[in-house]
Design a protein around this motif. Sequence first.
Motif: not given
Length: 495
Positions: A273-280, A285-292, A457-462
């Motif tokens: 809804a707000k902040g940087p992650f309002k941008d899909p 980018a956050a999803r791609e960065a996560i190494d579960a 990408d509202a949620a990134v399951p790890m």
Amino acid sequence: MRVPARLLPLPAALAASALLTGCFSATGADGSGEGERLRVAMMQPPRSGLSPLSDDAFKLSRWSTAETLVKLDADGDAEPALATRWKQSGRDWTFTLRDGVTFHDGTELDARAVVRSLTRAAGASPKPRILDGVELTAKPRGTDTVVVTTADEDPLLPQRLSSPQLAILAAKAYRGKTVDPVGAGTGPFELTEVDGTSSATLDRYDDYWGGRAKAPGIDVRFVPDGTARAAALRSGEADIVEAVPVSQAALLDEDLITEVPMPRTNTLYLNTAKGPFKDPGLRAAAREAIDAESIVKGVYEGRADAAEGLLGPALPWAAGLRTEVRRAAPEKPDGRTVTIGTFTDRAELPEVAAALQQQLQEAGFEVKLEVREYANIESDALAGAFDAFVLSRATVLDSGDPAAYLYSDFASDGSFNISQLADPAVDRALAKAGGTPTGDARRKAVVEAEAAVLATDAAVPMLHERVIQGDAADVVGAAHDPRERELVTLDTHLK
């Protein structure tokens, strides 16, 4: 007889003693010494005075003090509890109540009592999450029959009514604005005393409809510190310890711990809804960065499963129904600053947040962390105060069906929508899943709803967690429940 205390390093022993000594009793409430009381160390203290309309309801369920009309079997299907049978006719469900049930204050269970409890839950603000998107009314039909009517036909209503948040309590519980469960349940143990966020005392209720409990009572201590909980098991200060941290499991005798794959997912929720992650693109980018995988190995020491979706191996049908999800392309973070919140109550989460901080910074974000106890951070998380939030979330906690969890967390009007998501396609998929009859068709609709959420990408399951429970060697019959509804039962006792 109790197992002799094991030797502890002095600081750990002192920590356990400071937290637990004096809070557990080895005799009956009347001092008679009949049998030995069960000493239980719980992770999270009450957040709402043990109101059944909050998550505290699951404590009441795990202590076998409050009960619901129905319960769930191992497959998630509804089976009798306070109601012995039920029948659907359109929007109406008719429930027949069990004979011979009394509340802990001696009053009898009847249709009026059931209607009172369900009506209070349906009108609560916020509602119990199992009722997200559900409008229901309850009316008595005679003394032993209740008719529950929903605004739309609801094939999942019996499973909904198994939620501990819809426990049936005596009239005395509803005096005033709050709901007080002390002395008001129907289970084999009566809640007799609550000491704020420190402890609770329960005594055996000898008039329980299901028979006499084998233990004379339960002494509960709330111990948010995972190291102290594990130390209490090692030292003999506690008989049953819930949620042993992964870091402590290797320090315990393997014979004292039970590891159960559970429907609980560790997820990074991103504020849409707000902040940087309002941008899909930045969410991508956050999803791609996560190494579960590295988090599973480094933080959970391999005692977890890397996530392919929101629904994990505890729901084995989900993996076979998944199809490829189309997501937005990632954009460069270019040093954008984000704040990740999480809480200390689950010992691994601050470590997970620290690992995420490193991974996201390597991808080009600037990352700040904010870590508090859950009771002090939940309201801010729900209000969207963070750019991202790390949460360990049970996916079938309430109904045995993940549609309720998905609605609660990702529907536009969901009561636990940390991501602040308002997506019409997601809302449509959730509505379809919630309205589909139980069985294969519903499971397919649930996986389609999961895909709709993942596409945003509202949620990134790890990762998917495993519950680690500690039971002393002389404990018999403690429940090991992946849904976290049962712990001490009618049959739990000490040798």
